[in-house]
Scaffold this motif. Structure first.
Motif, PDB file in Angstrom:
ATOM      1  N   VAL A 356       0.748  -1.222  -0.023  1.00  0.00           N
ATOM      2  CA  VAL A 356       0.016  -0.035   0.090  1.00  0.00           C
ATOM      3  C   VAL A 356       0.903   1.329   0.059  1.00  0.00           C
ATOM      4  O   VAL A 356       0.503   2.133  -0.706  1.00  0.00           O
ATOM      5  N   LEU A 357       1.816   1.179   0.767  1.00  0.00           N
ATOM      6  CA  LEU A 357       2.742   2.305   0.787  1.00  0.00           C
ATOM      7  C   LEU A 357       3.386   2.566  -0.630  1.00  0.00           C
ATOM      8  O   LEU A 357       3.543   3.629  -1.244  1.00  0.00           O
ATOM      9  N   ALA A 358       3.685   1.511  -1.231  1.00  0.00           N
ATOM     10  CA  ALA A 358       4.456   1.568  -2.479  1.00  0.00           C
ATOM     11  C   ALA A 358       3.381   2.266  -3.343  1.00  0.00           C
ATOM     12  O   ALA A 358       3.894   2.755  -4.356  1.00  0.00           O
ATOM     13  N   GLU A 359       1.886   1.795  -3.489  1.00  0.00           N
ATOM     14  CA  GLU A 359       1.029   2.473  -4.193  1.00  0.00           C
ATOM     15  C   GLU A 359       1.076   3.875  -3.961  1.00  0.00           C
ATOM     16  O   GLU A 359       0.960   4.686  -4.693  1.00  0.00           O
ATOM     17  N   LEU A 360       1.150   4.437  -2.750  1.00  0.00           N
ATOM     18  CA  LEU A 360       0.835   5.702  -2.293  1.00  0.00           C
ATOM     19  C   LEU A 360       2.173   6.620  -2.915  1.00  0.00           C
ATOM     20  O   LEU A 360       1.973   7.563  -3.411  1.00  0.00           O
ATOM     21  N   LEU A 361       3.467   5.937  -2.928  1.00  0.00           N
ATOM     22  CA  LEU A 361       4.356   6.669  -3.515  1.00  0.00           C
ATOM     23  C   LEU A 361       4.412   6.663  -5.010  1.00  0.00           C
ATOM     24  O   LEU A 361       4.655   7.649  -5.636  1.00  0.00           O
ATOM     25  N   ASP A 365       0.007  10.204  -4.526  1.00  0.00           N
ATOM     26  CA  ASP A 365      -0.506  10.624  -3.236  1.00  0.00           C
ATOM     27  C   ASP A 365       0.112  10.841  -2.039  1.00  0.00           C
ATOM     28  O   ASP A 365      -0.493  11.774  -1.283  1.00  0.00           O
ATOM     29  N   HIS A 366       1.363  10.424  -1.918  1.00  0.00           N
ATOM     30  CA  HIS A 366       2.101  10.645  -0.605  1.00  0.00           C
ATOM     31  C   HIS A 366       2.640  11.938  -0.584  1.00  0.00           C
ATOM     32  O   HIS A 366       2.675  12.645   0.089  1.00  0.00           O
ATOM     33  N   GLU A 367       3.117  12.450  -1.864  1.00  0.00           N
ATOM     34  CA  GLU A 367       3.673  13.649  -2.316  1.00  0.00           C
ATOM     35  C   GLU A 367       2.532  14.514  -1.930  1.00  0.00           C
ATOM     36  O   GLU A 367       2.988  15.849  -1.287  1.00  0.00           O
ATOM     37  N   ARG A 368       1.443  14.479  -2.482  1.00  0.00           N
ATOM     38  CA  ARG A 368       0.325  15.637  -2.306  1.00  0.00           C
ATOM     39  C   ARG A 368      -0.080  15.492  -0.823  1.00  0.00           C
ATOM     40  O   ARG A 368      -0.417  16.780  -0.488  1.00  0.00           O
ATOM     41  N   HIS A 369      -0.094  14.654  -0.088  1.00  0.00           N
ATOM     42  CA  HIS A 369      -0.375  14.431   1.504  1.00  0.00           C
ATOM     43  C   HIS A 369       0.591  15.513   1.960  1.00  0.00           C
ATOM     44  O   HIS A 369       0.338  16.219   2.942  1.00  0.00           O
TER      45      HIS A 369
END
Length: 474
Positions: A356-361, A365-369
């Motif tokens: 899931v973290l890989a998908e966020l990266l 989405d991780h950068e937008r967060h």
């Protein structure tokens, strides 16, 4: 819950200004006292506004403050609902708070209670990107294979390792390949693995910054590592004194030193590189690299000497400490031993959260967060700084350009442990700089600002100023 009786507020007592804060305090008090229990639905904003004779906008803003603080959440079709997690935070001390109070030899119950925990290192947990995480989790579950659910590589899921490499190369200048990454249960496990391998090689002492992270020191001590304290000044660790210790490994926070906030100067970086080239191992804790406000981020030291640096990072400050997910990138000569120690300790981190973290990266989405969180944290930092300037003008505040905390340096030679006790008696929890020192030094306070909205930080600064005012002062 209909009506507003649970608030114990009367319209005639409403202040002329600050209505939102007045209502937010009433709501927090109702939660702390148990008049609002987990799952309670707050009154409709129009109803509460009418009963208290205030505008609906005041109620909307007060409800949003509860949501920002993790005390409530807005649910589609259900309105704003009190959360059990928030109630626990309001009704009893957090684990770190209890430990810190014990360390300070303070009573667990102060006259007004500690309702503002400004311990450093605590991120804004209410900002966790739940919607983005849920989307990523669904995407992962749609394509996860049976093989993904078996015993995997103890170094971590290949997709996460690849995404971490790309992320760190772009944002921190880290030089490595996917096979160089060991996914860990946070920086704490990374330190434990390094301590195990170093002791197995006959290294039983490590240099640490003074002042420096007490938590990291406690971890190293638990795993049997003796520590040589090396002073930190306005340029970072004094490398000539590091060399004088004779140790061959050193733990540093070069991009944003904890707790002083200084950046290791270019000259000191060159000296550290020379020390490492002579056989030293630098353990780089890049603990809050994501939070930069007033300057471009300083690249990780690892990029200058990948074969002499063990690099540690995690999502504890970017997502949440409870994720227990981080990474260790060590010189290749140590990797086999580190992987063996990781396999022996837990066989590897849980697979699904890694994917899931890989998908966020990968999705951005991780950068937008992080962009959204930086904007919020900067406003919180600014509120705390303004409050400290107003209520503690004689103090000097350092380390403001980055991170989740500031260091308040106090004039004179007062005992900062006793000062922290006086502040705790006013309901605000901060850490004395002495708590992170190995040798005596000037007094100071380490104050975190990420976990509270601006109005609460302004209130905290006011209480700190009053607690430290001389007898008979304002």
């Amino acid at each position: 819950m209909p009506g507003s009786d649970f608030l114990l507020l009367r319209p005639e007592d409403a202040p002329a200004k600050g209505l939102t804060g007045w209502l937010a305090v009433g709501l927090r008090s109702a939660i702390a006292a148990g008049r609002l229990v987990p799952g309670s639905r707050l009154p409709a904003t129009r109803l509460l506004a009418a009963e208290l004779a205030v505008s609906r906008g005041v109620v909307v803003q007060a409800y949003q403050r509860l949501v920002d603080e993790g005390l409530a959440e807005a649910r589609t079709g259900s309105g704003t609902v009190v959360t059990g997690r928030g109630v626990e935070q309001a009704a009893r001390p957090a684990g770190d708070r209890r430990r810190t109070l014990d360390e300070l030899r303070l009573p667990l119950s102060t006259p007004d209670g500690v309702d503002l925990d400004l311990s450093p290192g605590v991120p804004d947990l209410s900002a966790f990107p739940r919607s983005a995480w849920l989307r990523a989790e669904r995407a992962v579950l749609d394509r996860v294979t049976a093989a993904d659910l078996g015993y995997g590589d103890p170094g971590g899921a290949p997709r996460l390792r690849a995404e971490v490499v790309a992320w760190l190369a772009r944002t921190r200048g880290v030089r490595c390949e996917a096979d160089d990454v060991v996914v860990t249960a946070g920086v704490a496990q990374g330190l434990a693995l390094l301590a195990h391998v170093l002791r197995g090689r006959g290294t039983e002492a490590v240099a640490v910054e003074d002042p420096g992270s007490r938590g990291a020191g406690d971890q190293l001590a638990f795993w049997g590592m003796r520590q040589a304290a090396v002073p930190v000044d306005e340029h970072g660790m004094r490398i000539t004194e590091l060399a004088a210790t004779g140790v061959c490994a050193a733990v540093l926070t070069p991009a944003h030193q904890f707790p002083t906030g200084v950046v290791l100067s270019p000259e000191r970086r060159r000296e550290l590189l020379g020390w490492a080239d002579a056989g030293g191992l630098v353990i780089e804790d890049d603990y809050d690299a994501e939070h930069r406000y007033d300057r471009a981020p300083v690249a990780a030291f690892q990029g200058s000497a990948p074969d002499r640096v063990a690099y540690l990072g995690s999502v504890s400050k970017s997502l949440a400490p409870a994720m227990r997910m981080g990474w260790l990138i060590a010189p290749r000569g140590m990797q086999a031993e580190l992987l063996a120690a990781k396999h022996a300790s837990d066989l590897g981190n849980p697979a699904l959260p890694q994917l899931v973290l890989a998908e966020l990266l990968a999705s951005g989405d991780h950068e937008r967060h992080l962009r959204a969180v930086r904007t919020r944290q900067r406003s919180r930092r600014d509120a705390l700084l303004a409050g400290l300037r107003a209520h503690l003008p004689e103090a000097r505040v350092a380390g403001v350009a980055a991170g989740l905390h500031v260091l308040v340096l106090l004039p004179g030679t007062a005992d900062d442990v006793l000062l922290a006790g006086r502040i705790a008696a006013a309901g605000v929890l901060v850490q004395p700089l002495t708590w992170h020192r190995r040798r005596p030094g000037p007094p100071g306070l380490v104050i975190g600002y990420a976990a509270h909205p601006p109005d609460r930080l302004a209130e905290a600064a006011r209480r700190i100023g009053r607690a430290l005012s001389p007898p008979g002062g304002p």
